[in-house]
Design a protein around this motif. Structure first.
Motif, short mmCIF file in Angstrom:
data_model
loop_
_atom_site.label_atom_id
_atom_site.label_comp_id
_atom_site.label_asym_id
_atom_site.label_seq_id
_atom_site.Cartn_x
_atom_site.Cartn_y
_atom_site.Cartn_z
N ILE A 1 3.84 -4.61 1.79
CA ILE A 1 2.91 -4.19 2.85
C ILE A 1 3.70 -3.90 4.12
O ILE A 1 3.50 -2.87 4.77
N SER A 2 4.61 -4.79 4.47
CA SER A 2 5.41 -4.66 5.69
C SER A 2 6.18 -3.35 5.70
O SER A 2 6.15 -2.61 6.70
N LYS A 3 6.84 -3.04 4.61
CA LYS A 3 7.64 -1.81 4.52
C LYS A 3 6.75 -0.57 4.52
O LYS A 3 7.01 0.39 5.25
N ALA A 4 5.72 -0.58 3.71
CA ALA A 4 4.86 0.60 3.58
C ALA A 4 4.13 0.92 4.88
O ALA A 4 3.94 2.09 5.21
N GLU A 5 3.72 -0.11 5.60
CA GLU A 5 2.90 0.10 6.79
C GLU A 5 3.69 -0.05 8.10
O GLU A 5 3.12 0.05 9.18
N LYS A 6 5.00 -0.31 7.97
CA LYS A 6 5.87 -0.47 9.14
C LYS A 6 5.36 -1.55 10.10
O LYS A 6 5.22 -1.34 11.30
N ILE A 7 5.05 -2.70 9.53
CA ILE A 7 4.58 -3.85 10.29
C ILE A 7 5.65 -4.93 10.22
O ILE A 7 6.10 -5.28 9.12
N PRO A 8 6.09 -5.47 11.36
CA PRO A 8 7.07 -6.56 11.31
C PRO A 8 6.57 -7.70 10.41
O PRO A 8 5.43 -8.15 10.54
N LEU B 1 -5.00 -4.17 5.63
CA LEU B 1 -6.19 -4.19 4.78
C LEU B 1 -6.39 -2.86 4.07
O LEU B 1 -6.80 -2.83 2.91
N THR B 2 -6.08 -1.76 4.75
CA THR B 2 -6.16 -0.45 4.10
C THR B 2 -5.16 -0.36 2.95
O THR B 2 -5.48 0.15 1.88
N HIS B 3 -3.97 -0.90 3.18
CA HIS B 3 -2.96 -0.93 2.10
C HIS B 3 -3.49 -1.72 0.90
O HIS B 3 -3.38 -1.28 -0.24
N LEU B 4 -4.08 -2.88 1.18
CA LEU B 4 -4.63 -3.70 0.09
C LEU B 4 -5.81 -2.98 -0.58
O LEU B 4 -6.01 -3.13 -1.79
N LYS C 1 -2.38 -6.47 16.95
CA LYS C 1 -2.84 -7.33 15.85
C LYS C 1 -3.98 -6.67 15.08
O LYS C 1 -3.99 -6.66 13.86
N ALA C 2 -4.96 -6.14 15.81
CA ALA C 2 -6.09 -5.48 15.16
C ALA C 2 -5.63 -4.23 14.41
O ALA C 2 -6.05 -3.98 13.27
N GLN C 3 -4.75 -3.45 15.04
CA GLN C 3 -4.24 -2.24 14.38
C GLN C 3 -3.51 -2.61 13.09
O GLN C 3 -3.76 -2.01 12.04
N TYR C 4 -2.61 -3.57 13.18
CA TYR C 4 -1.84 -3.97 12.00
C TYR C 4 -2.74 -4.56 10.92
O TYR C 4 -2.50 -4.37 9.73
N ALA C 5 -3.77 -5.30 11.32
CA ALA C 5 -4.71 -5.84 10.34
C ALA C 5 -5.41 -4.71 9.60
O ALA C 5 -5.56 -4.76 8.37
N ILE C 6 -5.81 -3.67 10.31
CA ILE C 6 -6.45 -2.52 9.68
C ILE C 6 -5.48 -1.84 8.73
O ILE C 6 -5.85 -1.49 7.60
#
Length: 153
Positions: free
Chosen positions: A38-45, A21-24, A13-18
């Protein structure tokens, strides 16, 4: 081996939040960003990202806009968002022992006298250094370092 150890110290959760937020931060002042992007660019479900963004919104890191041209965006400038605040939000205490934490202190069950505990003394030093490092790593520093590293390769 070392990198695996460090990655395990942060929750997903913390990793994905970082990452989110970095993407934003990369898109700062360019308007809201769709969850799908964001999901596609950062590979987050996507479903997991939705929960993370809601938590970030509830805690004043991001806001959202509904409808056409909608999505999520940073409320504050990327230089005002640091990793210490993000890690604490999702993972709680930064210290390795509960008796050495600042915000989440719990008395140690093993010490006879915390004031005379050398282990606690050194763990608090590790905590202080870690917190200082994380406070000094802001989203704008991450984005700028990415640009610098991209130029090098």
């Amino acid at each position: 081996m070392k990198a695996d150890f460090i990655a395990e110290m942060l929750s997903k959760k913390a990793q994905y939040a970082i990452y989110a937020l970095t993407h934003l931060a990369r898109c700062y002042n360019q308007g809201p960003v769709l969850i799908n992007d964001i999901s596609k660019a950062e590979k987050i479900p996507k479903k997991f990202l939705e929960l993370i963004l809601l938590e970030l919104k509830k805690n004043g890191f991001v806001s959202s806009k509904m409808g056409k041209g909608g999505g999520y965006y940073l409320i504050n400038s990327p230089e005002n968002i640091n990793l210490a605040d993000i890690v604490r939000l999702f993972d709680g205490a930064i210290a390795l022992l509960p008796c050495a934490t600042f915000r989440y202190y719990e008395p140690c069950k093993h010490c006879k006298d915390e004031a005379q505990c050398a282990i606690r003394f050194f763990i608090k030093q590790v905590r202080d250094e870690t917190v200082n490092l994380l406070k000094n790593i802001t989203l704008d520093k991450i984005v700028n370092k990415e640009k610098e590293l991209f130029k090098e390769n």
